[in-house]
Scaffold this motif. Structure first.
Motif, mmCIF file in Angstrom:
data_model
loop_
_atom_site.group_PDB
_atom_site.id
_atom_site.type_symbol
_atom_site.label_atom_id
_atom_site.label_comp_id
_atom_site.label_asym_id
_atom_site.label_seq_id
_atom_site.Cartn_x
_atom_site.Cartn_y
_atom_site.Cartn_z
ATOM 1 N N SER A 192 -15.368 23.113 5.486
ATOM 2 C CA SER A 192 -13.973 23.089 5.062
ATOM 3 C C SER A 192 -13.522 21.663 4.785
ATOM 4 C CB SER A 192 -13.079 23.724 6.129
ATOM 5 O OG SER A 192 -13.180 22.999 7.332
ATOM 6 N N ARG A 193 -12.519 21.574 3.914
ATOM 7 C CA ARG A 193 -11.944 20.279 3.586
ATOM 8 C C ARG A 193 -10.727 20.057 4.457
ATOM 9 N NH1 ARG A 193 -10.567 19.735 -2.473
ATOM 10 N NH2 ARG A 193 -8.390 19.584 -1.920
ATOM 11 N N ARG A 194 -10.656 18.921 5.090
ATOM 12 C CA ARG A 194 -9.589 18.645 6.037
ATOM 13 C C ARG A 194 -8.484 17.776 5.438
ATOM 14 N NH1 ARG A 194 -14.447 18.715 8.226
ATOM 15 N NH2 ARG A 194 -14.840 16.547 7.669
ATOM 16 N N PRO A 220 -0.458 12.374 -1.574
ATOM 17 C CA PRO A 220 -1.060 11.036 -1.617
ATOM 18 C C PRO A 220 -1.339 10.566 -3.051
ATOM 19 C CG PRO A 220 -2.035 12.312 0.144
ATOM 20 C CD PRO A 220 -1.158 13.253 -0.623
ATOM 21 N N ALA A 221 -1.770 11.477 -3.914
ATOM 22 C CA ALA A 221 -2.047 11.099 -5.300
ATOM 23 C C ALA A 221 -0.783 10.631 -6.004
ATOM 24 C CB ALA A 221 -2.678 12.271 -6.052
ATOM 25 N N ALA A 222 0.327 11.332 -5.764
ATOM 26 C CA ALA A 222 1.600 10.942 -6.382
ATOM 27 C C ALA A 222 2.070 9.596 -5.846
ATOM 28 C CB ALA A 222 2.652 12.016 -6.129
ATOM 29 N N LEU A 253 -14.260 13.505 4.366
ATOM 30 C CA LEU A 253 -13.205 12.586 4.801
ATOM 31 C C LEU A 253 -12.247 13.230 5.800
ATOM 32 C CD1 LEU A 253 -12.525 11.144 1.252
ATOM 33 C CD2 LEU A 253 -13.741 9.991 3.107
ATOM 34 N N GLU A 254 -11.497 12.387 6.498
ATOM 35 C CA GLU A 254 -10.547 12.820 7.523
ATOM 36 C C GLU A 254 -9.136 12.358 7.151
ATOM 37 O OE1 GLU A 254 -11.249 14.613 10.122
ATOM 38 O OE2 GLU A 254 -13.451 14.555 10.102
ATOM 39 N N PRO A 255 -8.106 13.094 7.621
ATOM 40 C CA PRO A 255 -6.729 12.640 7.395
ATOM 41 C C PRO A 255 -6.533 11.213 7.914
ATOM 42 C CG PRO A 255 -6.743 14.867 8.268
ATOM 43 C CD PRO A 255 -8.156 14.381 8.343
ATOM 44 N N GLY A 256 -5.864 10.395 7.128
ATOM 45 C CA GLY A 256 -5.648 9.003 7.491
ATOM 46 C C GLY A 256 -6.670 8.051 6.902
ATOM 47 N N ARG A 270 -8.896 1.461 -14.084
ATOM 48 C CA ARG A 270 -8.004 0.948 -13.054
ATOM 49 C C ARG A 270 -8.492 1.397 -11.678
ATOM 50 N NH1 ARG A 270 -1.854 1.777 -15.455
ATOM 51 N NH2 ARG A 270 -2.312 1.271 -17.636
ATOM 52 N N LYS A 271 -7.935 0.758 -10.630
ATOM 53 C CA LYS A 271 -8.263 1.126 -9.256
ATOM 54 C C LYS A 271 -6.977 1.234 -8.450
ATOM 55 C CE LYS A 271 -12.861 -1.039 -9.163
ATOM 56 N NZ LYS A 271 -13.761 -1.974 -8.441
ATOM 57 N N VAL A 272 -6.993 2.145 -7.485
ATOM 58 C CA VAL A 272 -5.843 2.315 -6.611
ATOM 59 C C VAL A 272 -6.330 2.753 -5.239
ATOM 60 C CG1 VAL A 272 -5.447 4.745 -7.209
ATOM 61 C CG2 VAL A 272 -3.545 3.338 -6.440
ATOM 62 N N GLU A 273 -5.641 2.313 -4.196
ATOM 63 C CA GLU A 273 -5.988 2.711 -2.834
ATOM 64 C C GLU A 273 -5.096 3.873 -2.411
ATOM 65 O OE1 GLU A 273 -5.381 0.353 1.016
ATOM 66 O OE2 GLU A 273 -7.450 -0.133 0.459
ATOM 67 N N VAL A 274 -5.717 4.879 -1.800
ATOM 68 C CA VAL A 274 -4.996 6.094 -1.423
ATOM 69 C C VAL A 274 -5.263 6.387 0.053
ATOM 70 C CG1 VAL A 274 -4.679 8.552 -1.870
ATOM 71 C CG2 VAL A 274 -5.287 7.012 -3.751
ATOM 72 N N GLU A 275 -4.188 6.704 0.796
ATOM 73 C CA GLU A 275 -4.343 7.193 2.165
ATOM 74 C C GLU A 275 -4.218 8.705 2.161
ATOM 75 O OE1 GLU A 275 -2.238 6.882 6.567
ATOM 76 O OE2 GLU A 275 -2.024 5.237 5.152
ATOM 77 N N LEU A 276 -5.258 9.381 2.638
ATOM 78 C CA LEU A 276 -5.324 10.825 2.569
ATOM 79 C C LEU A 276 -4.486 11.492 3.655
ATOM 80 C CD1 LEU A 276 -9.145 11.110 1.876
ATOM 81 C CD2 LEU A 276 -7.296 11.421 0.213
#
Length: 279
Positions: A192-194, A220-222, A253-256, A270-276
């Protein structure tokens, strides 16, 4: 929170029941037609795998095709998506003919996906397709409510399904499967995806990477500024070749967790940092 699941997948069950009701009164098929509502798809396709391992009266070797109605409730003015048509050489011609007869616009999805019950049939060597009205921002969310269902679209899906069923039921020869039959089907645990990223993929895109048809508000994407039309190429140093690759990467991956997404916008990388976030 309550997740009504009106589109995913009460809509598919509604079409299945209506087809069974109407065809049961009028159609005298040369072949048997089974109407089955599988449970446990989200938990690793447990229902369809159990059926295939215990089909008994209807042996898998005599099954010529399967049509999966999964998430068909929000068609609107979009094309009806057809997944899995590469499982038999005749599907593309069948779909083209049905589109001509019914006037319903359809598009074959070439992305390699493993998400729904038609894949269980592929693994058993049986040609199978999924009809799909496309992704939306309420996928697996409390907002998947009945008031957002497109009734006229359901009629189109049912019409396409009926044409396919009537053709397959009268066809003398089996379809020409392009699948390699694997080991006997057995229910397996699903990884499962968390985490939630909040991207909405463009299923019609067939090139390298994952093109977005939108992002969920407040996701997070927005928050990272991703938007419709962006093409995701990498997460950290890992190439993302397609939607299946993106799903597999997110499952690790895990939340956070913080990830770096490399994407293409207007021809510029381009590059962007995302917190899940958690799902």
């Amino acid at each position: 929170q309550i997740h009504p699941g009106a589109d995913d997948n009460a809509s598919g069950v509604a079409v299945l029941l209506e087809l069974a009701r109407t065809l049961g009164r009028s159609l005298k098929p040369e072949r048997s037609i089974l109407f089955i509502a599988f449970s446990g798809e989200e938990a690793g396709r447990k229902g369809s795998l159990h059926y295939l391992a215990n089909s008994g009266r209807y042996p898998n070797g005599k099954c010529i095709a399967m049509i999966n109605l999964d998430t068909v409730g929000r068609l609107g003015n979009k094309k009806l998506l057809v997944l899995g048509a590469e499982s038999a050489s005749e599907w593309v011609h069948i779909i083209r003919g049905i589109g001509f007869v019914t006037g319903v616009e359809m598009e074959l999805v070439k992305q390699p996906l493993d998400a729904s019950d038609q894949v269980s049939f592929h693994e058993a060597g049986i040609p199978a397709i999924q009809l799909f009205s496309g992704p939306n921002m309420d996928y697996h969310r409390p907002g998947d409510t009945a008031d957002k269902i497109d009734a006229d679209g359901l009629v189109k899906v049912a019409t396409v399904s009926r044409e396919a069923l009537e053709y397959l039921a009268q066809r003398e020869q089996p379809l020409t499967a392009t699948l390699t039959k694997g080991a006997p089907a057995a229910a397996a645990a699903k990884t499962s995806r968390r985490v939630r990223l909040g991207t909405i993929p463009d299923f019609a895109y067939s090139g390298n990477g994952v093109r977005l048809s939108g992002v969920a508000p407040g996701s997070p994407a927005a928050a990272a500024g991703l938007r419709e039309g962006d093409l995701i190429l990498r997460i950290d140093d890992e190439e993302i070749p397609d939607l299946k690759g993106l799903s597999n990467r997110l499952k690790t991956l895990e939340p956070g967790d913080r990830i770096e997404i490399t994407y293409l916008r207007d021809g510029e990388q381009r590059k962007v940092e995302v917190e899940l976030a958690g799902r």
